[in-house]
Scaffold this motif. Sequence first.
Motif, PDB file in Angstrom:
ATOM      1  N   GLU A 403       0.497  -1.139   0.148  1.00 49.94           N
ATOM      2  CA  GLU A 403       0.281  -0.248  -0.070  1.00 49.94           C
ATOM      3  C   GLU A 403       0.572   1.070  -0.009  1.00 49.94           C
ATOM      4  O   GLU A 403       0.244   2.282  -0.481  1.00 49.94           O
ATOM      5  N   ASP A 406       2.404   1.456  -3.167  1.00 55.05           N
ATOM      6  CA  ASP A 406       1.356   2.618  -4.094  1.00 55.05           C
ATOM      7  C   ASP A 406       0.752   3.961  -3.713  1.00 55.05           C
ATOM      8  O   ASP A 406       1.467   4.554  -5.356  1.00 55.05           O
ATOM      9  N   LYS A 407       1.221   4.358  -2.696  1.00 58.94           N
ATOM     10  CA  LYS A 407       0.753   5.347  -2.410  1.00 58.94           C
ATOM     11  C   LYS A 407       2.052   6.433  -3.225  1.00 58.94           C
ATOM     12  O   LYS A 407       2.464   7.741  -3.301  1.00 58.94           O
ATOM     13  N   GLN A 409       4.881   5.128  -4.981  1.00 54.22           N
ATOM     14  CA  GLN A 409       5.394   6.010  -7.158  1.00 54.22           C
ATOM     15  C   GLN A 409       3.549   7.034  -6.832  1.00 54.22           C
ATOM     16  O   GLN A 409       4.034   7.392  -8.562  1.00 54.22           O
ATOM     17  N   TYR A 486       9.748  -1.636  -6.876  1.00 54.55           N
ATOM     18  CA  TYR A 486       7.992  -1.743  -6.563  1.00 54.55           C
ATOM     19  C   TYR A 486       7.228  -3.271  -7.388  1.00 54.55           C
ATOM     20  O   TYR A 486       6.506  -4.006  -7.458  1.00 54.55           O
ATOM     21  N   HIS A 490       5.145  -6.515  -5.865  1.00 55.26           N
ATOM     22  CA  HIS A 490       3.999  -6.742  -6.435  1.00 55.26           C
ATOM     23  C   HIS A 490       3.878  -8.231  -6.665  1.00 55.26           C
ATOM     24  O   HIS A 490       2.572  -9.137  -6.735  1.00 55.26           O
TER      25      HIS A 490
END
Length: 725
Positions: A403, A406-407, A409, A486, A490
Amino acid sequence: MILPSHIQRTLVEMEPASPLSLADLLALLQAQLAAPDGSKLPLDQQISLSQALWPAMEALEQARAEQGDKAFALGQNLAQERTSFFNAPQPQTPEVLAQTLADRLANWGSLPVLASLSPWDSHLLLGLAQELELAPGQPFLEEGKSVTGLYLVSVPVEVCYQGIPLPLAMTGGLFGQEAVFSAQFVAPLSYKVGAAATALYIPQERLREALSWNPGLELWLLAQRFFRSTQTLNRLAQEYQKVNRESRLTQEILDNTGQASFSIDAKGEIGTNYSTAAAQYLGEPNPTGLPFADLILRDDKKALRSYYRALNLIFAGNQFDPKVVLDLLPKQVHLQDRVFALHYYFAEDKLGFVTSVYVRMKDLTEEINQAKLAQETKDKEREEKEIEEKIRSNIASFLGLLEMIDKNQANLERFFLETVNQKYQANPQDLRGLLKELHSIKGLCSQFGLQGLKHASHATESALLALGQGKIEQFAPAYKELKSHYKHAHILLESLGEGIVSVLMGVTFTKPDFLALKQAVFAQDWPTAQALVSAKGQIPASSLAENWEDDLLNLGMSLGKEVDFELVCPEDLTLPLEMVRTLNFELRHVYRNAIDHGLETPEVRKAAGKRSAGKVRLTLGSENGQLSIAVEDDGAGIAWERILQKARSNPNLDQTQIEAWVAQNQAWRILFLPGFSSQEQLTELSGRGVGMDAVASAIEGLGGSYSLESTLGAGSKFKFLVPLS
């Protein structure tokens, strides 16, 4: 010059039994010794007179042997003028003297080496000698030592060089004749017999004295020496021809097999025997005469010295075992971005001398690359497996990491565009937020072994600071690398599968749980249904410390410190999943600071009377509806004077606020200020002043509070209170 009177008198007494004309014998003897005027005759005349004297002296010897007392008297008289013909123990009777000569003539006179010698000279040679017992296996002439005389041996003789038998065994004969013509001659080889034997030995000085008045014997010895030298040269010539034939054959074999091979001589230069493949590998169309070591070792002076030292040992006349010395030569070299294995062989002649060293090259480049790729693949698979195991054991924290990834990036891309549009005038607040995010991500990577992501995050931090100063060139490559990691994070989650993830998160309903929930819903028992659903969002509080111990131990090892971790937590204490994820994620800054700044090295701790291993303890509990958290260590504690000095010297900090805290005895709050760091130098672990700031923000975001206690020399204790509702 005439003969001495005592010799003339003895010869006159022998006349009745002598078959010779005494007058002729006297004339010949006088002519042999010297001219009438006392000068020495020319060499050709001496040789001619000696040849004429041989029959007379042979008859004289026969007469002496028959005449007993008179023969002994002649020997005694001659001893007063010249060295005695005999070196046997002084006989008690003339018969013993006569028998000694007779025995030597019988035992030694028929030797082939004496066949070309006149009877007089052979008798003279035998008479000058002394008998010498030869022990088996013991050299009578030893290599490297002076030759002191002439040896006459009738049994087979073994020839050795450096202790190694050579194929030059002789059937007997003369040895050491070189010493007759050189006062300081050193034997080049060793000679010995295989069984006990008797030899005749003539000391150097005695023989040279006799040769001074018998040039015929001297010429014969010269001929023997020349013959021996000719034999040796012939053998060497045969060996040389054989080596040449073998070299030509080797060249043909090398070219036909395609091996990259060549020969090296004593100077280390490549010989004429080299294959086409070898020329290609060496990058030289005609490598003959080139120093091989210079081609493969080039500027490595130490390796070059070792190479030539080993080569000298190999060609040092078999003083060292070539097989052993070959191990000193390089086994692998790099040439033109390729790797070659080197295998060595050597050729010897019959004398045991190394004539050439042969080198075979094998290209290992593809083999090494394949092995390297296989090892890298194996290491990567092992690393991926370890990472997956860590993710399985703390899936909640890993999901929290994703999380934040993602934030971060999204924030990075927005920040970059805004900074470019504003002509690289970065917003300080946004920059601080991004650095805080990256620092948190970097710290959490250690829990899962994501070293690549950790390094990429650190590099992006540096690129962001440069971007804030208008330097854009570092950001693009750093951010590109970060995005690849990143994406990999995932992929790691996807490889686990959604079903496994949900099970690991503890949100999967078992069949009994689902039936209970179904019954509560149908009965409209909403409190029960709510309790069942809420229970699935609760996990044991001990999960908050998942992976902490491994991270602590790895960090301590990298800093040269020993660490013990202790968790104190009630078994029945459960916490909301989201709270555990947040606290597990953020509180790692606290324990990592404890390792980096608090705990001492084992040596320092022992000197202070402490255990070599430092202690880090996490204590969890509940009090008054709040979760209590304590992270403490038994390290060096905090030197507050130093903290204040660092803070007051930082113009970017709010100095008014700092002084207010000092007045309120709350100087510990300085550690949680954005941008404050007690580190002198930046490292991947700390130095940017965002770690403790992130902790404070997370605790405040959960509605909690924090405090700090520290005693110099005893350690520090961070305390946090977070509402459980």
